[in-house]
Structure formats: structure tokens, C-alpha cells
Design a protein around this motif. Structure first.
Motif, PDB file in Angstrom:
ATOM      1  N   SER A 240       0.706  -1.145   0.131  1.00 17.71           N
ATOM      2  CA  SER A 240      -0.145  -0.075  -0.007  1.00 17.71           C
ATOM      3  C   SER A 240       0.891   1.161   0.053  1.00 17.71           C
ATOM      4  CB  SER A 240      -0.849   0.088   1.310  1.00 17.71           C
ATOM      5  OG  SER A 240      -0.080   0.133   2.323  1.00 17.71           O
ATOM      6  N   LEU A 241       0.304   2.329  -0.178  1.00 15.16           N
ATOM      7  CA  LEU A 241       1.048   3.742  -0.223  1.00 15.16           C
ATOM      8  C   LEU A 241       1.480   4.158   1.307  1.00 15.16           C
ATOM      9  CD1 LEU A 241      -0.389   6.636  -2.269  1.00 15.16           C
ATOM     10  CD2 LEU A 241       1.742   5.684  -2.064  1.00 15.16           C
ATOM     11  N   GLU A 242       0.461   3.521   2.272  1.00  8.35           N
ATOM     12  CA  GLU A 242       0.944   3.592   3.532  1.00  8.35           C
ATOM     13  C   GLU A 242       2.438   2.941   3.925  1.00  8.35           C
ATOM     14  OE1 GLU A 242      -1.899   3.036   2.957  1.00  8.35           O
ATOM     15  OE2 GLU A 242      -3.468   4.276   3.882  1.00  8.35           O
ATOM     16  N   ALA A 243       2.487   1.782   3.385  1.00  8.01           N
ATOM     17  CA  ALA A 243       3.641   1.276   3.637  1.00  8.01           C
ATOM     18  C   ALA A 243       4.760   1.686   2.948  1.00  8.01           C
ATOM     19  CB  ALA A 243       3.332  -0.409   2.837  1.00  8.01           C
ATOM     20  N   ALA A 244       4.446   2.451   1.782  1.00  7.67           N
ATOM     21  CA  ALA A 244       5.681   3.170   1.154  1.00  7.67           C
ATOM     22  C   ALA A 244       6.330   4.198   2.039  1.00  7.67           C
ATOM     23  CB  ALA A 244       5.141   3.799  -0.298  1.00  7.67           C
ATOM     24  N   LEU A 245       5.132   4.934   2.854  1.00  7.57           N
ATOM     25  CA  LEU A 245       5.518   6.058   3.601  1.00  7.57           C
ATOM     26  C   LEU A 245       6.390   5.362   4.830  1.00  7.57           C
ATOM     27  CD1 LEU A 245       4.788   9.012   3.650  1.00  7.57           C
ATOM     28  CD2 LEU A 245       2.967   8.591   5.445  1.00  7.57           C
ATOM     29  N   GLN A 246       5.894   4.252   5.424  1.00 11.92           N
ATOM     30  CA  GLN A 246       6.648   3.595   6.394  1.00 11.92           C
ATOM     31  C   GLN A 246       8.088   3.275   6.187  1.00 11.92           C
ATOM     32  OE1 GLN A 246       4.360  -0.002   7.750  1.00 11.92           O
ATOM     33  NE2 GLN A 246       5.753  -0.072   9.559  1.00 11.92           N
ATOM     34  N   LEU A 247       8.220   2.682   4.657  1.00 10.46           N
ATOM     35  CA  LEU A 247       9.476   2.523   4.288  1.00 10.46           C
ATOM     36  C   LEU A 247      10.567   3.741   4.070  1.00 10.46           C
ATOM     37  CD1 LEU A 247      11.543   0.357   2.724  1.00 10.46           C
ATOM     38  CD2 LEU A 247      10.379   1.010   0.661  1.00 10.46           C
ATOM     39  N   LEU A 248       9.650   4.770   3.536  1.00  8.59           N
ATOM     40  CA  LEU A 248      10.289   6.125   3.577  1.00  8.59           C
ATOM     41  C   LEU A 248      11.064   6.337   4.924  1.00  8.59           C
ATOM     42  CD1 LEU A 248      11.198   8.542   2.036  1.00  8.59           C
ATOM     43  CD2 LEU A 248       8.984   9.472   2.494  1.00  8.59           C
ATOM     44  N   GLY A 249      10.286   6.279   5.938  1.00  8.42           N
ATOM     45  CA  GLY A 249      10.571   6.594   7.404  1.00  8.42           C
ATOM     46  C   GLY A 249      12.047   5.800   7.820  1.00  8.42           C
ATOM     47  N   LEU A 250      11.786   4.497   7.528  1.00 10.33           N
ATOM     48  CA  LEU A 250      12.871   3.675   7.850  1.00 10.33           C
ATOM     49  C   LEU A 250      14.081   3.981   7.140  1.00 10.33           C
ATOM     50  CD1 LEU A 250      10.916   0.005   8.018  1.00 10.33           C
ATOM     51  CD2 LEU A 250      12.005   1.259   9.860  1.00 10.33           C
ATOM     52  N   ALA A 251      13.798   4.194   5.753  1.00  6.68           N
ATOM     53  CA  ALA A 251      15.207   4.788   4.824  1.00  6.68           C
ATOM     54  C   ALA A 251      15.718   5.977   5.419  1.00  6.68           C
ATOM     55  CB  ALA A 251      14.432   4.858   3.377  1.00  6.68           C
ATOM     56  N   HIS A 252      15.049   6.717   5.850  1.00  8.89           N
ATOM     57  CA  HIS A 252      15.641   8.201   6.424  1.00  8.89           C
ATOM     58  C   HIS A 252      16.606   7.521   7.614  1.00  8.89           C
ATOM     59  CE1 HIS A 252      14.329  11.498   3.954  1.00  8.89           C
ATOM     60  NE2 HIS A 252      13.023  10.928   4.247  1.00  8.89           N
ATOM     61  N   GLU A 253      15.992   6.835   8.486  1.00 11.08           N
ATOM     62  CA  GLU A 253      16.530   6.375   9.776  1.00 11.08           C
ATOM     63  C   GLU A 253      17.913   5.462   9.412  1.00 11.08           C
ATOM     64  OE1 GLU A 253      13.277   4.546  12.152  1.00 11.08           O
ATOM     65  OE2 GLU A 253      14.755   3.269  12.999  1.00 11.08           O
ATOM     66  N   HIS A 254      17.682   4.496   8.629  1.00  9.53           N
ATOM     67  CA  HIS A 254      18.715   3.700   8.329  1.00  9.53           C
ATOM     68  C   HIS A 254      19.965   4.323   7.384  1.00  9.53           C
ATOM     69  CE1 HIS A 254      17.494  -0.203   9.685  1.00  9.53           C
ATOM     70  NE2 HIS A 254      16.424   0.256  10.065  1.00  9.53           N
ATOM     71  N   LEU A 255      19.504   5.111   6.587  1.00 13.58           N
ATOM     72  CA  LEU A 255      20.479   5.525   5.415  1.00 13.58           C
ATOM     73  C   LEU A 255      20.987   6.896   5.703  1.00 13.58           C
ATOM     74  CD1 LEU A 255      18.770   4.034   2.280  1.00 13.58           C
ATOM     75  CD2 LEU A 255      20.439   2.931   3.850  1.00 13.58           C
ATOM     76  N   SER A 256      20.117   7.803   6.425  1.00 11.11           N
ATOM     77  CA  SER A 256      20.307   9.046   6.772  1.00 11.11           C
ATOM     78  C   SER A 256      20.619   9.785   5.500  1.00 11.11           C
ATOM     79  CB  SER A 256      21.683   9.125   7.512  1.00 11.11           C
ATOM     80  OG  SER A 256      21.819  10.499   8.184  1.00 11.11           O
ATOM     81  N   ALA A 257      21.800  10.794   5.490  1.00  8.64           N
ATOM     82  CA  ALA A 257      21.959  11.591   4.178  1.00  8.64           C
ATOM     83  C   ALA A 257      22.143  10.371   2.915  1.00  8.64           C
ATOM     84  CB  ALA A 257      23.109  12.515   4.344  1.00  8.64           C
ATOM     85  N   GLY A 258      22.432   9.260   3.385  1.00  4.13           N
ATOM     86  CA  GLY A 258      23.104   8.298   1.900  1.00  4.13           C
ATOM     87  C   GLY A 258      21.485   8.232   1.170  1.00  4.13           C
ATOM     88  N   LEU A 259      20.497   8.437   1.817  1.00  2.00           N
ATOM     89  CA  LEU A 259      19.096   8.436   1.010  1.00  2.00           C
ATOM     90  C   LEU A 259      19.152   9.325  -0.281  1.00  2.00           C
ATOM     91  CD1 LEU A 259      16.391   6.830   0.473  1.00  2.00           C
ATOM     92  CD2 LEU A 259      15.455   8.569   1.928  1.00  2.00           C
ATOM     93  N   THR A 260      19.514   9.055  -1.451  1.00  2.00           N
ATOM     94  CA  THR A 260      19.444  10.011  -2.528  1.00  2.00           C
ATOM     95  C   THR A 260      18.419   9.805  -3.655  1.00  2.00           C
ATOM     96  OG1 THR A 260      21.226   8.372  -3.521  1.00  2.00           O
ATOM     97  CG2 THR A 260      21.885  10.502  -2.633  1.00  2.00           C
ATOM     98  N   GLY A 261      17.417   9.022  -3.519  1.00  2.00           N
ATOM     99  CA  GLY A 261      16.274   8.608  -4.188  1.00  2.00           C
ATOM    100  C   GLY A 261      15.444   7.762  -3.680  1.00  2.00           C
ATOM    101  N   PHE A 262      13.993   8.446  -3.609  1.00  2.00           N
ATOM    102  CA  PHE A 262      12.904   7.586  -3.333  1.00  2.00           C
ATOM    103  C   PHE A 262      11.751   7.864  -4.073  1.00  2.00           C
ATOM    104  CE2 PHE A 262       9.481   5.873  -0.707  1.00  2.00           C
ATOM    105  CZ  PHE A 262      10.082   4.771   0.283  1.00  2.00           C
ATOM    106  N   GLU A 263      11.248   6.880  -5.211  1.00  2.00           N
ATOM    107  CA  GLU A 263      10.143   6.901  -6.155  1.00  2.00           C
ATOM    108  C   GLU A 263       9.336   6.019  -6.004  1.00  2.00           C
ATOM    109  OE1 GLU A 263      10.418   9.461  -8.860  1.00  2.00           O
ATOM    110  OE2 GLU A 263      12.015  10.377  -7.508  1.00  2.00           O
ATOM    111  N   VAL A 264       8.248   6.380  -5.933  1.00  2.00           N
ATOM    112  CA  VAL A 264       6.982   5.447  -5.905  1.00  2.00           C
ATOM    113  C   VAL A 264       6.087   5.190  -7.351  1.00  2.00           C
ATOM    114  CG1 VAL A 264       4.989   6.881  -5.186  1.00  2.00           C
ATOM    115  CG2 VAL A 264       5.097   4.638  -4.528  1.00  2.00           C
ATOM    116  N   MET A 265       5.783   4.034  -7.597  1.00  2.00           N
ATOM    117  CA  MET A 265       4.954   3.657  -8.767  1.00  2.00           C
ATOM    118  C   MET A 265       3.982   2.821  -8.613  1.00  2.00           C
ATOM    119  SD  MET A 265       8.890   2.598 -10.726  1.00  2.00           S
ATOM    120  CE  MET A 265       9.340   2.001  -9.074  1.00  2.00           C
ATOM    121  N   GLY A 266       2.725   3.362  -8.951  1.00  2.00           N
ATOM    122  CA  GLY A 266       1.500   2.641  -8.832  1.00  2.00           C
ATOM    123  C   GLY A 266       1.648   1.470  -9.978  1.00  2.00           C
TER     124      GLY A 266
END
Ligand code: FAD
Ligand code: 2HG
Ligand code: ZN
Length: 512
Positions: A240-266
Motif C-alpha cells: 500500500s501507499l501507507e507502507a511506502a511512507l513507512q519504508l520512507l521513514g525507515l530509509a531516512h532512519e537507516h541511510l540518513s544522508a545516504g538516501l538520494t532517491g525515493f520514487e513510488v510507482m503505482g
């Protein structure tokens, strides 16, 4: 407009830029490439296409047009790669507009490794700039699917976004200095590479995002970054999209400034890529029971899932994400694996793959970047380039999907974009088999009204990255505060009192 005074202006323009660099229909030139917008929505009629070869020539062209404006109503449309999405870089149908193409101003002027800046002509193609930086061991992070033909001047004119904004910001954040030809034909040399300069109004920011309505950008000094040791790409399937948002939060937490792209596709967006570019292999993609087409009637969409999701064709949403690392590939890979394990444990990712090498990474990004091209292949479509606070995106999509499906049954929602920035391309394709021109003519206005009403309620923006152009010029006053709009008009009048620069775009300035 008398024929004689037009000929005088054309002769003057030819004197300035050279005989071969003023193109007119009267001379039998095919001007389609400059007159038709990328989406094929509108074709204008240019008085001439003028291609200056230096900043000085741009200044003289502007002076000549300004002098001719009172008698001829001539005006100027700056144009770079003509890849814009909002009909901003092409002339209207009056036959009085000069298209000023910047593509001959295409030199890299200087790469200053110590200052970590690059100074380029405005007509420099984005990919050229990226490649020049790469050769010197640097990264120029602006990245768009149109990078093979869009120019840095157009990127600045629209304040383009793209796929790396989550880490590096929009084009505005990457720019330290500009060279601009003003609407009076003066040359402003603001090509400073300073990271600090508090000597008054920051003029550069007025021109960035002004869509050619205040002056012509002829050069720019841009920030560059050390090339990361490793850039890893992952592709994930989500429930779901909620799951994508949750993944984004985890990505910020785990990768910090290393997160350079986060694109969603239906799923439906990807099914268009699958249909039009079948050679591309989409991970976790199961063949739908039927080809993408008229969606089956669905239950009221909920939980942010796509109305076209058909249970057996796989996940309703996919994410492509990038981890840039300055330590090593092993470090990046270990970080990515920890992130994806955590995401699977939390249930927000059902499947994920990390590219093994550069070729695989490119292929994954290519899938994402092919969506606008697949949409164009599928036919005319309605685009909503919107932004909402990231945290509210799932609620926005669930609510708007439900409203749209009720009012426009059969319309096909193509939802994808820069989720890391809260920027969705909430696009709509006509129902399959339906006359697309009719669909656009009859449904675009009410559909825009519906979507933008929800955007307003969510305090979002009706143009996150593509700008206003002429396509949304009527919409802007409905969604911008009167105070903000008043200030914009005052700036326009002050900088361009003759209304010479790209009239008919961004702001209504007829009674200027
Ligand atoms: P043009 O289309 O020529 O012009 C755009 C606007 O800028 C016009 O108003 C024009 O008058 C003005 N302008 C152009 N040059 C100058 C100048 N030198 N001085 C002053 N004004 C100028 N956009 C995004 O933001 N993010 C994306 O991810 C993205 N992806 C895209 C993918 C595809 C396949 C395509 C076709 C387009 C995409 N775009 C995207 C839109 C477009 O590529 C960008 O807006 C780009 O910045 C436009 O650059 P250009 O040189 O083509 O400008
Ligand atoms: C993208 O992100 C571009 O691919 C194009 O901004 C979006 O075509 C579109 O709507
Ligand atoms: Zn985009």
C-alpha cells in the motif's frame, strides 16, 4: 504590424546573430520543433526563431525586440530543450513572438574543483554537465528523464526537481550564481561561486523558477559534489501507499544522508511501461489476466491502494530507492540489507531486490523514468504535478481516488513520483478506447477542479516541479493567495515594464 517593420526587425536580428541563425516560416523553414510543446498539446506560430551564440548577442536581441515592441507587439519566448510539461517554452498563435533558443550557448566555462562549482552556459544540456563533472570525479546531482535534451537554463527557469531532490534539493538549491540578460537588454553578471553573500535581495532567486518571464538566464554557477564511492539501487514491492511512507521513514532512519532517491510507482503506471516497453524486465511483475485497459469496476478504493489493482497481478505499489555511500560498496550494501530486513519485518515490503551492478541499477531506474514516455505512447493524458506534506499523501490519494472514480468512471489513474519529496504525478489516462481529444476537451477542466480542490484542502501545491506555463495560468489565481499574486505582479512590472518576456505564461499580464 506592417510587413516592412517586420522585415526591418528580422534584418536587425540577422545582423546580430548571423543570417543562418534566424529562422522564419517565410524562408521555408519548418519550425515545428520550436513551436510544438513536448506533450504535443499545442502548436504556436513564431515570428522567428533566433539562435544567438553569445551572451552579448542575447542582450542585443533583447534590445532590438524591446525597441520594436511598441510598434510590433513583438515579445520573446526563451527556449532551452523544449521539454517542459506546461506549454511554457513555445510561442502562442499570434505570430508576434520570437523564440529565443539558447541551444548554441552550450559551453562548459569552468569547473573549479577547490570551490566545488561548475560554471556553464545556460544552453548546456544537463547530461553534458553531468558527464563533465563525472570526468573530473564529481557528481552533479540534478537528474531528470529528459536530461539528454533539457538545458540547465530551462532547469533553472522551471526550478526543476527530478529524482535526487530528497538529498540535494531542487535546481534552486544547487545554484550559487547566475548571469542574466534583463528585459532591458542589460547583462547582469551574478556568476559568483559564494556560499555566503548577504548583500541585499538575492536576485538569483527571482529569476530561478520565473519561467522566462523576468529575463534570460545565459550562464550559471552550480554546486557539485564528490562522486560517492557507491550508488546502490533497490526495487521493492509494497502492499500500500501507507507502507511506502513507512519504508520512507525507515530509509531516512537507516541511510540518513545516504538516501538520494525515493520514487513510488503505482501498479497501473508500471503496467503502461510493461505494455509499451515490453523489453524492460520489471521485478516481481506477474502478467495481468488482461492487458492494461479499461479497469474492472472496483470496490471503493481504500488504504491508498490503486483502484485498478487486480489481486493476482502483484503488488499495488513499487518503490525504487537509492543509497549513496562515501565509504564503500560493502558498507552501502550492508546498510541496504539491514533496511530491507527491517522493512520486511515491519510488513511494509513484500519483495525487494538490490541491483548487483551498475547495469542493473540503470535498468531499475530506467523502468521508473520510462513512465512519462509510456504515458505519452498510450496517448493524451491529464497531468497533476502536485505536492502535499509527505505524511498526508496516502490519505490524499485514497480520498481523491474515491472521488475521481465516482465522477469519472473508467478514467485510468497513473500515480507515481517523487514520494521522498511529497511530490506525486497524479496523472489520468482516458478510459481505453475513448476519444482522447474529447476526453481532454470535456473532462480536463472538471477533473483538475476536483483534484485541486482536494490539494487545497490538504494545503498542497498545484505545481510541485513543472511550473505554470500557459497550461495552468488560469488556475494560478484560484490557488495562490491574492497577496502573493499581487507581489508577483509587482515584481513582474518592475523588472519587465514592457511585458516583453514570455507574456501569456505564468501570470496574466495583459493590462500591465
Ligand atoms: P524548456 O522546456 O525549453 O523551457 C521551460 C521554461 O523555462 C519555459 O518557460 C522557458 O521560457 C524557460 N526557459 C528556458 N530556458 C531559459 C533560460 N535560459 N532563461 C530563462 N528562462 C528559460 N521536470 C522536473 O522538474 N522533474 C522531472 O523529473 C522531469 N522529468 C521529465 C521527464 C520527461 C521525459 C520530460 C519530457 C520532461 C520532464 N520534466 C521534468 C520537465 C522538463 O524536462 C523540465 O522542466 C526541464 O527543466 C525543462 O528544461 P528545458 O531546457 O527543456 O526548458
Ligand atoms: C517525472 O517525474 C516527470 O517523470 C514527468 O516529472 C512527470 O509526465 C509526468 O507527469
Ligand atoms: Zn517528476
Amino acid at each position: 504590424m506592417t510587413a516592412e517593420s517586420i522585415s526591418r526587425l528580422i534584418a536587425e536580428l540577422r545582423r546580430i546573430v548571423g543570417q543562418n541563425h534566424v529562422l522564419t516560416q517565410d524562408d521555408g523553414e519548418d519550425l515545428r520543433a520550436w513551436e510544438l510543446d513536448w506533450r504535443g498539446r499545442e502548436r504556436g506560430k513564431a515570428l522567428a526563431v533566433v539562435r544567438p551564440g553569445s551572451t552579448q548577442e542575447v542582450a542585443e536581441v533583447v534590445q532590438a525586440c524591446a525597441a520594436a515592441r511598441p510598434a510590433l507587439h513583438v515579445s520573446i519566448v526563451p527556449q532551452g530543450g523544449n521539454t517542459g510539461m506546461v506549454v511554457g517554452s513555445t510561442p502562442d498563435t499570434s505570430g508576434t513572438q520570437v523564440v529565443l533558443s539558447l541551444t548554441r550557448l552550450n559551453k562548459v566555462r569552468q569547473l573549479d574543483a577547490g570551490n566545488m562549482t561548475i560554471t556553464v552556459d545556460a544552453g548546456c544540456v544537463l547530461q553534458t554537465l553531468q558527464e563533465e563533472c563525472e570526468k573530473a570525479g564529481f557528481l552533479f546531482p540534478l537528474s531528470l528523464a529528459s536530461e539528454g535534451s533539457c538545458t540547465i537554463g530551462g532547469n533553472l527557469g522551471t526550478n526543476a526537481g527530478g529524482t535526487q531532490v530528497v538529498r540535494y534539493g531542487n535546481t534552486r538549491e544547487l545554484c550559487l550564481g547566475l548571469e542574466v540578460v534583463t528585459a532591458q537588454g542589460e547583462i547582469w553578471d551574478g556568476l559568483l561561486g559564494l556560499r555566503k553573500d548577504n548583500t541585499g535581495y538575492d536576485l538569483r532567486h527571482l529569476f530561478i523558477g520565473s519561467e522566462g518571464t523576468l529575463g534570460i538566464i545565459t550562464g550559471a554557477t552550480m554546486k557539485i559534489y564528490p562522486m560517492p564511492k557507491s550508488q546502490l539501487t533497490a526495487f521493492a514491492a509494497l502492499p500500500s501507499l501507507e507502507a511506502a511512507l513507512q519504508l520512507l521513514g525507515l530509509a531516512h532512519e537507516h541511510l540518513s544522508a545516504g538516501l538520494t532517491g525515493f520514487e513510488v510507482m503505482g501498479q497501473f503506471a508500471l503496467s503502461l511501461v510493461h505494455k509499451h516497453f515490453p523489453q524492460q524486465r520489471i521485478p516481481f511483475w506477474h502478467e495481468p489476466r488482461s492487458a492494461p485497459g479499461r479497469p474492472k469496476p472496483t470496490d471503493a478504493p481504500s488504504g491508498g491502494s490503486e483502484p485498478h489493482a487486480v489481486g493476482s497481478v502483484g503488488a499495488p505499489y513499487f518503490v525504487v530507492l537509492e543509497n549513496s555511500d562515501n565509504e564503500s560498496e560493502e558498507h552501502a550494501r550492508a546498510q541496504f540489507e539491514r533496511l530491507l530486513e527491517a522493512a520486511m519485518e515491519a510488513g511494509c515490503v513484500t519483495d525487494a531486490v538490490v541491483a548487483e551492478n551498475l547495469a542493473q541499477a540503470k535498468a531499475l531506474w530506467h523502468i521508473r523514468e520510462s513512465i512519462p514516455l509510456a504515458q505519452a505512447q498510450e496517448g493524451l493524458n491529464i497531468k497533476h504535478d502536485i505536492s502535499i506534506n509527505v505524511s498526508r499523501i496516502p490519505a490524499f490519494v485514497a480520498e481523491t481516488n474515491a472521488l475521481l472514480m465516482k465522477k469519472f468512471p473508467g478514467a485510468r489513474l497513473v500515480t507515481y513520483g517523487h514520494l521522498g519529496d511529497g511530490n506525486l504525478h497524479y496523472n489520468v489516462q482516458a478510459p481505453e478506447g475513448e476519444d482522447q481529444k474529447r476526453f481532454l476537451a470535456e473532462e480536463e477542466a472538471p477533473m483538475n477542479a476536483l483534484v485541486y480542490e482536494v490539494v487545497d484542502r490538504y494545503r498542497g501545491s498545484i505545481s510541485a516541479e513543472h511550473g505554470i506555463g500557459s497550461l495552468k495560468i488560469d488556475k494560478l489565481p484560484e490557488h495562490k493567495s491574492p497577496v502573493a499574486l499581487g507581489l508577483m505582479h509587482r515584481i513582474k512590472r518592475a523588472l519587465d515594464p514592457l511585458n516583453l518576456m514570455n507574456p501569456g505564461k505564468l501570470l496574466h499580464t495583459e493590462n500591465h
